[in-house]
Structure formats: structure tokens, C-alpha cells
Enzyme design. Structure first.
Site, PDB file in Angstrom:
ATOM      1  N   CYS A  70       0.815  -1.227   0.000  1.00 32.34           N
ATOM      2  CA  CYS A  70       0.000   0.000   0.000  1.00 32.34           C
ATOM      3  C   CYS A  70       0.847   1.276   0.000  1.00 32.34           C
ATOM      4  O   CYS A  70       0.579   2.200  -0.767  1.00 32.34           O
ATOM      5  CB  CYS A  70      -0.939   0.009   1.208  1.00 32.34           C
ATOM      6  SG  CYS A  70      -0.182  -0.455   2.768  1.00 32.34           S
ATOM      7  N   HIS A 130      -2.912   6.496   4.508  1.00 34.98           N
ATOM      8  CA  HIS A 130      -1.467   6.601   4.727  1.00 34.98           C
ATOM      9  C   HIS A 130      -0.975   7.953   4.205  1.00 34.98           C
ATOM     10  O   HIS A 130      -1.391   8.396   3.134  1.00 34.98           O
ATOM     11  CB  HIS A 130      -0.717   5.519   3.932  1.00 34.98           C
ATOM     12  CG  HIS A 130      -0.845   4.142   4.503  1.00 34.98           C
ATOM     13  ND1 HIS A 130      -1.448   3.858   5.708  1.00 34.98           N
ATOM     14  CD2 HIS A 130      -0.394   2.942   4.020  1.00 34.98           C
ATOM     15  CE1 HIS A 130      -1.385   2.549   5.931  1.00 34.98           C
ATOM     16  NE2 HIS A 130      -0.760   1.972   4.926  1.00 34.98           N
TER      17      HIS A 130
END
Lengths: 350, 350
Positions: A131, A251
Site C-alpha cells: 500500500c 497513509h
């Protein structure tokens, strides 16, 4: 359901990413004839709704893939290692969201905005990158293409949902405990199987995944190695420090990068990224506009801001990159690869 | 109270840092004859306990400093700009925790582990650096001294207490609201007087203080300029990205640095920092031991870990630096400067 569609399986259908994969297939109106939802024996029997229809989750077994065209895997590396080759052998194209095959030279590692054409080289398995890697390379690729790229140093600000549903529960229960003046119990983070667990609520843990012998974590080495592979630049200098924070989803990354051309300005980078595929530029300091995880949740895009030139090195820049780690970082990038398979005419109904 | 002590004033006695200054003077058993607690008119009249004795907070006025030997300022830049010169004129030595005089060439900017001798050059005012700068230079100075230093790139993970008591309340109330499924109201962060306010609970805000025209925030420019001044290295390359996070107390920093000697190993850096003043080395990946803000709260030390050599550049390293931003970052460093004044015989009772 679309009668000219594909038979699609989601392996790990009850997990945090699996759930987002199902939602993304639905929201993209992906051409599906039959959707098969698979899981471990423990979760089999659960029911999941897809386009108003209840589907019962079945235990994942090799034979099931006889009738599958596209299989999206997100049930952990060991499940992928065991089942993806079985599925591929039976003619299913596997898009694997685990780290099991990412560095395998026979497996393309794909972020469609960066290296979509690599999909052509698949041998039944295509790997979805980590990710934190995906959102960074999506933002760096337009820069590399236009101005060259020599070096990248990234420090991450990663959400707990990257560690699964249990980590989300842990952040919530620890936060409530601390607000109530009770002790916070830690049982999941930083690594569930690890010897020690640390409080994540109102804290920062500079460990994601286990440590390698060189002092870097696997997460950091994933960012380093996967970036080189996706961008096809084995010579690129990449360094990473990965940190888990008390954020549920989204994130963030503080990215320093050196390009080859010293005459480029921050405005040039902004102009370039404003029109880059999959990128939303959010960069107006005077309006206090910059990417933040709370704003990125639920979007498939990668948000970039705080772009500024280094004050000492004319070839260096800083930027702040944010994305929903469950979507572009996982579910959406996987579904996007499936869409690329169709677009490039690389998949046919068996 | 010590009868051979000094007459000490704390300006901003009711604030988050002022409170820690009073606690630190007490825990260090600082030689005090008389402690005078000062504040704005708004907070005057409040009572604060010091060594079991209740002291009434008075409104800060120039005349009061006639009877003060050492004045610790932490009531905002405008208060320092107005009152510190008045106090200095009246013979008090001012240790100022605001940014008001930090870059003034006539004012020493001091971290005792780095440049204690600079105190000798004071003209009545000594500046205490920015919290995020202090912990970084404390960790970098032993490295600079032994191996030389060329370049520093830092990404910060900063706690809300750096923005004062109101920001702590905001983090707590927003966290509870979100856990309850209610809307989170934002009124304080990132900058109280700013046009927009952003949610900090379960989020990351890449803005601390206002923006300068060059796209950097004042906090980032403080780290850049103060580091060069404290280390007396105008030629040092420094870059910073400063980020506010949902952590109450304890700043963390991901620090990349380039030294002059390419044969140095991570072990060499660890050995050096293990015995460095004010530094606690916490660096055992195999035991999952590394600094974390939740562990650093309440300690005067700077914690360093995750030290590792860059995989591409032989002169480059990465480390993770954590400290209590209210203590070494503010109150303790100020009291430490006061202790240095006594140690170096630079202060006498008027």
C-alpha cells in the site's frame, strides 16, 4: 448481473481489504457473471451482500478455481502461496494483494498509472504492490518520466487499517480506555505474532512488519525493492522509514526526491502533477489546503501537496502524499489491474 | 527555601510549558530564594503550589523584574518582545522559550549539550530553541563532532501539547466525539488564529505554524535556521517537513543525515550515542526496542533508536529521535540553561 461478464473470485472476502474489493467491484460496475466469495474455513458460511444479492462465503479450495476467470487474493501471504499457483494452473488470472510473489521475476508488479504494459508478461499471477509503495510511485512516476529521478527518501505516517480489522478495533478500544483514564491493552500492533505489543493510541510506533537483519523492517524493504521493480529502475536510490500512527485509514508520506534537472521549479512539479493520472493536486498553502488522511478516506485517488524545492539542493524537492490505503493502496489498485486486463484484451471467459 | 538561592520568575506560569517549568525547578531542587509567578492579567490571581507552598500568580509588569535574578519566559512571542528587554534592563537574565529573539545575532540560542559556552555571550537574554530543533541537535551534535556533518533531512511527528493546553483539550474532545460517532469540532489546530481549522483526532495535519512565502511553514524554517545557528554551521544543508499528529505529548523525528566519513558503521553511531550527554540509546530491533512518545513522556532525556546505514549512500544514516516536547523541548532545556548560568559563574544575586 452482466451476462457478458467474467467469473470473479475474491479470496479473503471477509477481511478489511476483501470487503473493500467487493465494494469497489460494485461501485465500478465491473463486468461480472458470477461472483464467488472465498475465505478460510473459520469465516466460511458468512453472508455478504453484492448488488442487493446475498452471497454465502465458501471455504477456499483449489477445485473452485476451475470455474473462475479472475481471482483477487487478499487473505495473507501463506494462502496466496498455496492457492494462487493452483488457481493459475486452472486458468484463472490471479491478482495478488499479498507480498508472496511481488519480487518474483516471473510475476509483474503493477500500478496501472506506472507500468500497466507489464501486465502483458503475466504467467497467471500479477502482484499488487504494498500500500505505501503504490501511492508513492503513482506520484513519482510523472516526475521520473519528465525530469528523471535519482534518489528518494520517504518517511511514512501509516494508518492501522493496513494491519487489518483487529488493529482498528485495538486503536478504538485503547483510545477509549485512555480517555477514560484506564490502562490501554496492546495485543495486536505492531506485529500480531511478535513477542511484544505496543500501545498505538496517542502514540507512534516506528515498526511495521518484522525486522530484517540489516535493521530495516520488511515494510521498509518492501518500499525500497518494490519501488525499484515497479519503476524498472534497479539503480534508483530509495530509503524508507515506516511508522504506524493512531489513524484508522489513510497513509501519508513525507517524500524527498532528487531529479536530474536542476532548473525545474516547484511550480513545474505542480503543473505536471495537476494533470497526472490518478493524482489530485491539493497544494494551496495560502488556503491551508494540503492532503490529509481524514479527507482521503473513500477516494480512489492519490493526493499530493506541500510541493516545495529544497533550499540547498537545486535538484531536490519535498512533497506530502496521502491516499486511502485500503483503496488505491489495495482494493482499487487490484480491481484497476483487472480492468487493465480487460482493456488490454488479456483475459477471456474460459 | 534555599537562603543562598536566586530570585526566579516564571512568565506564563499557568500555561502548559510554564507548569512544567515550575515542576522542573522543584524536581531539580533549583536554588531559589523567592519564586515569582507571572502571567497575563486574565490568569493573575490563580494559585500554584511550589514545594508545598501556595504562590499567587501576578500580572507581569516591568517593575516586578527589579527584584528578579533569573526570568524564564514562556508566554508567547509578543509578551517576550515587550517584557524581556525590560527585565534585562533591570538586571534579570531572561531565558526565553519563544521564537522572539532566537535568530537575533546578539542573543545566544542554546542547547547545553551542544553549545553551553555560548551562554557567556548573553546580553541579558538567552533564547531556548524550538522544541523539535532541540531534540534533533542534541542527537546530531555528537555525530557532527566525531564524524562531521553535511546534510540533514527531517520529517517530524509532533504532539499537540506543542500548541498549548487548548490543543490537548481539542484532541481529547474530538477523539471522544469520533468514538461516539459524533462530528468532531475543530477550533484550535493547526493555528488558532488561522482561517481554517482541521480535525486532528485520527488524522495528520502537515502544517505547524503559518506558511512562509517559500512554501515552508515557520516551524520548518525554525528547524532549518535554528539548527544552523546552534551548531554554528551556516553551511549545513537542512530540510524539514513538520507534521502535527494525534499524540498528546512527545515529539518524534525521522532523521536522515550525511556525515563526512564513509567508513563509519551504524554500530559506530550507536556506540557514540550510547555515552552522549542527555541521550538514551534505545536500539534493539530484535527486542522491538525503539523510542516511542508514550515511553518518553516525563523524562528529560532525548531517546534515539532505529539507527541504520543508508543502503545506497555510504555516508548516510537514518535514525528515530523522540523526546518530551514540554521538557527537553521547552521547560527542562530552559532550566538547564539556568543551571549552566550558575555552573559557569555567570549569574550573581543582585
Amino acid at each position: 448481473m452482466n451476462t457478458h461478464g467474467y467469473r470473479v473470485a475474491v479470496v479473503g472476502a471477509t477481511g478489511a481489504v476483501g470487503q473493500q474489493m467487493i465494494k469497489t467491484l460494485e461501485s465500478r460496475d465491473f463486468p461480472i457473471d458470477k461472483l464467488t466469495l472465498l475465505s478460510s474455513a473459520r469465516s466460511a458460511g458468512k453472508k455478504v451482500t453484492y448488488k442487493g444479492e446475498e452471497i454465502t462465503v465458501q471455504e477456499a479450495k483449489p477445485e473452485i478455481f476451475d470455474d473462475i476467470d479472475i481471482a483477487l487474493f487478499s487473505a495473507g501471504g501463506s494462502v496466496s502461496k498455496e492457492l494462487a499457483p493452483e488457481a493459475a494452473k486452472r486458468g484463472a488470472v490471479c491478482i495478488d494483494n499479498t507480498s508472496a510473489f511481488r519480487m518474483d521475476p516471473d510475476v509483474p508488479l503493477v500500478v496501472p498509472e506506472v507500468n500497466e504494459e507489464e501486465i502483458r508478461n503475466h504467467n497467471g499471477i500479477i502482484a499488487n504492490p504494498n500500500c505505501s509503495t503504490i501511492q508513492m510511485v503513482a506520484a513519482l512516476e510523472p516526475v521520473r518520466k519528465k525530469f528523471g529521478l535519482d534518489k528518494v527518501i520517504v518517511s511514512t505516517y501509516q494508518a492501522v487499517s493496513g494491519a487489518g480489522a483487529a488493529a482498528i478495533d485495538e486503536l478504538h478500544s485503547q483510545s477509549q480506555a485512555i480517555l477514560d483514564g484506564r490502562e490501554a491493552k496492546a495485543e495486536v500492533l505492531p506485529v500480531k505474532s511478535g513477542k511484544k505489543h505496543h500501545q498505538i493510541a496517542f502514540n507512534a510506533i516506528p515498526q511495521i512488519d518484522n525486522f530484517e537483519e540489516n535493521g530495516y523492517t520488511f515494510e521498509e524493504m518492501k518500499m525500497i525493492n518494490e519501488t525499484k521493480k515497479i519503476m524498472a529502475m534497479p539503480e534508483l536510490k530509495v530509503a524508507a522509514t515506516c511508522v504506524r500512527l493512531p489513524i484508522v485509514t489513510g497513509h501519508s508520506e513525507s517524500v524527498y526526491f532528487e531529479i536530474k534537472d536542476e532548473n525545474v521549479t516547484a511550480e513545474d512539479i505542480k503543473t505536471l502533477l495537476k494533470d497526472a493520472p490518478g493524482i489530485i493536486l491539493q497544494d494551496s498553502p495560502e488556503e491551508q489546503l494540503y492532503p490529509m488522511p481524514a479527507d482521503a478516506v473513500g477516494s480512489n485517488d492519490v493526493f499530493v501537496g506541500r510541493i516545495r524545492k529544497d533550499l540547498d539542493d537545486r535538484r531536490s524537492f519535498h512533497m506530502w502524499v496521502v491516499s486511502d490505503n485500503l483503496l488505491k493502496g489495495a482494493a482499487w489498485n487490484s480491481v484497476q489491474i483487472a480492468e487493465s486486463l480487460i482493456k488490454l484484451n488479456l483475459i477471456t471467459r474460459k
